[in-house]
Design a protein around this motif. Structure first.
Motif, short mmCIF file in Angstrom:
data_model
loop_
_atom_site.label_atom_id
_atom_site.label_comp_id
_atom_site.label_asym_id
_atom_site.label_seq_id
_atom_site.Cartn_x
_atom_site.Cartn_y
_atom_site.Cartn_z
N LYS A 1 -11.72 -13.45 -2.24
CA LYS A 1 -12.58 -12.28 -2.12
C LYS A 1 -13.91 -12.49 -2.83
CE LYS A 1 -13.97 -7.96 -1.71
NZ LYS A 1 -14.49 -7.43 -0.43
N ARG B 1 -9.34 -6.20 2.02
CA ARG B 1 -9.83 -5.31 3.07
C ARG B 1 -8.70 -4.40 3.58
NH1 ARG B 1 -12.54 -8.48 7.81
NH2 ARG B 1 -14.06 -8.86 6.15
N LYS B 2 -7.53 -5.00 3.77
CA LYS B 2 -6.38 -4.24 4.26
C LYS B 2 -5.99 -3.15 3.26
CE LYS B 2 -1.58 -4.84 5.81
NZ LYS B 2 -0.49 -5.80 6.02
N SER C 1 0.83 -1.22 0.00
CA SER C 1 0.00 0.00 0.00
C SER C 1 0.86 1.26 0.00
CB SER C 1 -0.93 0.00 1.21
OG SER C 1 -0.20 -0.12 2.41
N GLU D 1 -8.08 4.57 1.99
CA GLU D 1 -9.06 5.58 2.41
C GLU D 1 -8.42 6.97 2.38
OE1 GLU D 1 -10.79 4.67 6.14
OE2 GLU D 1 -11.80 2.85 5.44
N ASP D 2 -9.17 7.91 1.87
CA ASP D 2 -8.72 9.30 1.79
C ASP D 2 -7.49 9.48 0.90
OD1 ASP D 2 -10.75 10.04 3.64
OD2 ASP D 2 -9.47 9.46 5.30
N ASN E 1 -8.00 -1.75 0.97
CA ASN E 1 -9.05 -0.73 0.95
C ASN E 1 -8.92 0.23 2.13
OD1 ASN E 1 -10.66 -1.06 -1.40
ND2 ASN E 1 -11.55 -2.94 -0.54
N GLU E 2 -8.59 -0.31 3.29
CA GLU E 2 -8.41 0.55 4.46
C GLU E 2 -7.23 1.49 4.27
OE1 GLU E 2 -7.98 -2.27 7.58
OE2 GLU E 2 -10.14 -2.68 7.76
N ALA E 3 -6.16 0.98 3.66
CA ALA E 3 -4.99 1.83 3.43
C ALA E 3 -5.25 2.91 2.40
CB ALA E 3 -3.81 0.95 2.99
N SER F 1 -9.20 -10.74 3.51
CA SER F 1 -8.34 -9.96 4.40
C SER F 1 -7.37 -9.09 3.62
CB SER F 1 -7.56 -10.89 5.33
OG SER F 1 -8.40 -11.53 6.25
N SER G 1 -7.92 3.43 -5.76
CA SER G 1 -9.08 2.56 -5.58
C SER G 1 -8.79 1.21 -6.22
CB SER G 1 -10.33 3.18 -6.19
OG SER G 1 -10.17 3.35 -7.60
#
Length: 596
Positions: A280, A129-130, A104, A136-137, A132-134, A126, A141
């Motif tokens: 996924k 998800r990891k 990321s 954010e903002d 996508n969280e990284a 997992s 994408s």
């Protein structure tokens, strides 16, 4: 059949393949594509049709991943594979150290803004998800897409279609009826109606079946849904299961693999899914269908890892059979004139010795035989191009194993060619001290692999040396040579439990010069002290006395080596067929106080 020595690709083939992939990126309007090593079963070892990372980059290691953007190709590998990746890939591919460099973070710095495409069959819930969280903002994408490499791979091999076989209950120690009852009781206790199982070795253990879809690993390519009444929906090609229909019985229904997603949508749940192993696309399909999900580890992992008494007794026999073959090989090796053999000759001779038992079903992984600087490549695989002749003063590192119906073996020994230097002897002895420290460890229940890992490194660290891999991995019984979830490593918080089998393999690698690794397999066993655990050694092959510097050993370490060698002699000598091998073992197992 001996293994082949032809790499799946070469550095000069990679650039045009990368160019073709970049054309696909442009067509899809995406900025980068993720290329994992794993297949949809998250396997360390993959079928030829799934070996996309090797086909694209040239890197054939069993762990790693790449990112291809419009301008850059980055290959992420851990310290075991740095030298290998550099040797196997073209200069235009950037080799990055993982996990020091996180995917990321690199994407944020290199891409900045844009769409990162991925195949949802090849990444777990997992992992995505990891990311996508990284993201954010940020301007990054993720975009699901069909696999772009499959579009440009004109001669991609067909998917494996080998038939499954039944694994006898007298070797498994339990019928698959009993195993299913055991796991479903745990599901009911947790209030779960079904469990999705996507790991082939979990399915192999649960249903007492084996396969040959993956070279060297007798696992079946299949996925399954286990219901709380013990019934199983098995998703595998029907032709693979015709010969085991009576073994599976009426409680196991076989479905076409393509029916899995639609079948999942019909469940009432709660459905147990392991986000660390399920693709996924499956996780997402269940969510969209409104099926209740409970995230939890694969329910088969721990029961499979904790071998029952029958499995342990069987694997002890497999290890002694294997020890006789390795001992005969070492005796042969010592009889060869210095510098007269090369790595490929050693690999072929060792496999021949194993096959002479008449009970070898396969080797358990591609044999590692590296001499001189090749020994410093942790997971080195010899090819015709890299094959090196042994030379006076070299060390030869041989890491190998066998697949037998009653067990899976994995052993490493390092052998001197000619007279070893004092530095090599001292370093070898420090590595051996690490083996001894693990072998003698006693620990309370609840102890994890990360708690024991420093024991194996202490002697090396006193010399200012260390190694970049874990100290031990789990091992199956006629299953995968690398089995989770147990490990001896700084990153493993999994508690070690009775019956688990692990490797004990510290090492040291001097880049451009030599490598040393010593490996025995051990089983977790109850200690004499209540509620404590210890290790039982399963591997019995001598350590090379010519490389042991007795002056730096503590008395208890000398005692351990002498006792181990005496036990090795007693167990292996009756199994040796030749006078030459028996004479070699007699000499190799003498007490350290005897002249070398």
């Amino acid at each position: 059949m001996f293994q082949t020595f032809t790499p799946s690709t070469s550095p000069d083939q990679s650039p045009p393949r990368l160019a073709a992939l970049r054309d696909e990126l442009k067509k899809e309007g995406v900025d980068a594509f993720l290329v994992p090593r794993a297949d949809r079963f998250q396997g360390e070892y993959v079928a030829p049709c799934d070996d996309r990372l090797a086909w694209l980059t040239g890197f054939t290691g069993s762990a790693g991943f790449a990112v291809v953007s419009g301008k850059v190709t980055a290959l992420f590998v851990d310290s075991r594979y740095t030298l290998q990746a550099d040797a196997q890939t073209p200069g235009e591919i950037t080799i990055l150290p993982w996990p020091k460099t996180q995917l990321s973070d690199w994407l944020k710095d290199e891409i900045g803004r844009g769409k990162i495409a991925y195949d949802p069959w090849l990444h777990t819930e997992s992992q995505i998800r990891k990311l996508n969280e990284a993201f954010e903002d940020t301007g990054l994408s993720l975009l699901e897409i069909d696999n772009l490499i499959d579009r440009i791979w004109p001669d991609q091999p067909d998917a494996p279609d080998a038939r499954f076989s039944a694994y006898p209950a007298n070797l498994a120690g339990k019928s698959h009826d009993d195993k299913r009852a055991e796991i479903t009781e745990a599901l009911r206790d947790a209030g779960q109606k079904q469990a999705l199982i996507t790991l082939p070795d979990s399915i192999a253990w649960l249903l007492n079946i084996r396969g040959s879809d993956i070279p060297r690993n007798p696992v079946p390519h299949a996925m399954a849904i286990l219901h709380d009444n013990g019934a199983v929906d098995l998703f595998a090609t029907h032709s693979k299961t015709t010969e085991i229909a009576s073994h599976l019985g009426p409680d196991v229904a076989v479905h076409d693999p393509g029916a899995l997603i639609n079948h999942l949508k019909t469940l009432d749940g709660p459905l147990r899914i392991d986000p660390d192993s399920a693709p996924k696309i499956l996780f997402q399909s269940v969510e969209k269908a409104g099926v209740s999900i409970e995230e939890a580890p694969d329910p088969v992992l721990l029961p499979k890892a904790k071998k029952n008494p029958t499995e342990l007794q069987n694997t002890r026999e497999a290890h002694l059979r294997d020890a006789a073959a390795v001992t005969a090989f070492l005796a042969w090796l010592d009889a060869q004139p210095i510098g007269s053999i090369d790595e490929i000759t050693a690999v072929k001779e060792l496999e021949q010795r194993r096959r002479a038992s008449g009970q070898l079903l396969d080797i358990s992984f591609e044999t590692i035989a590296g001499t001189g600087p090749n020994g410093a490549i942790v997971h080195y695989r010899v090819t015709e191009e890299t094959n090196r002749q042994t030379a006076d003063g070299d060390l030869l590192l041989v890491d190998s194993g066998g697949q037998y119906i009653d067990g899976t073996t994995d052993i490493t020994r390092t052998i001197p060619i000619g007279a070893p230097s004092d530095d090599k002897r001292k370093t070898y002895t420090a590595v051996l001290q690490g083996v001894i420290a693990i072998s003698l460890a006693r620990f309370p229940q609840g102890t994890a692999g990360r708690d024991l890992d420093p024991l194996a490194r202490a002697a090396l660290r006193r010399m200012g040396k260390d190694y970049g891999h874990g100290t031990g991995h789990g091992v199956g019984v006629y299953l995968s040579v690398h089995e989770g979830p147990q490990r001896i490593a700084s990153t493993s918080g999994i508690a070690l439990e009775k019956g688990m089998i692990l490797s004990n393999e510290p090492g040291y690698y001097e880049e451009g010069a030599y490598g040393i690794r010593l490996e025995n397999l051990v089983a977790v066993t109850p200690d004499s002290q209540d509620d404590w655990l210890a290790f039982e050694t399963l591997t019995f092959v001598p350590f090379d006395r010519r490389l042991i510097d007795t002056a730096i050993l503590a008395p208890f370490e000398r005692d351990w080596i002498d006792a181990y060698h005496a036990e090795t002699k007693g167990k292996v000598m009756p199994r040796l067929a030749s006078d030459e091998a028996r004479a070699w073992l007699e000499k190799a197992t003498r007490p350290l106080t005897d002249p070398a």
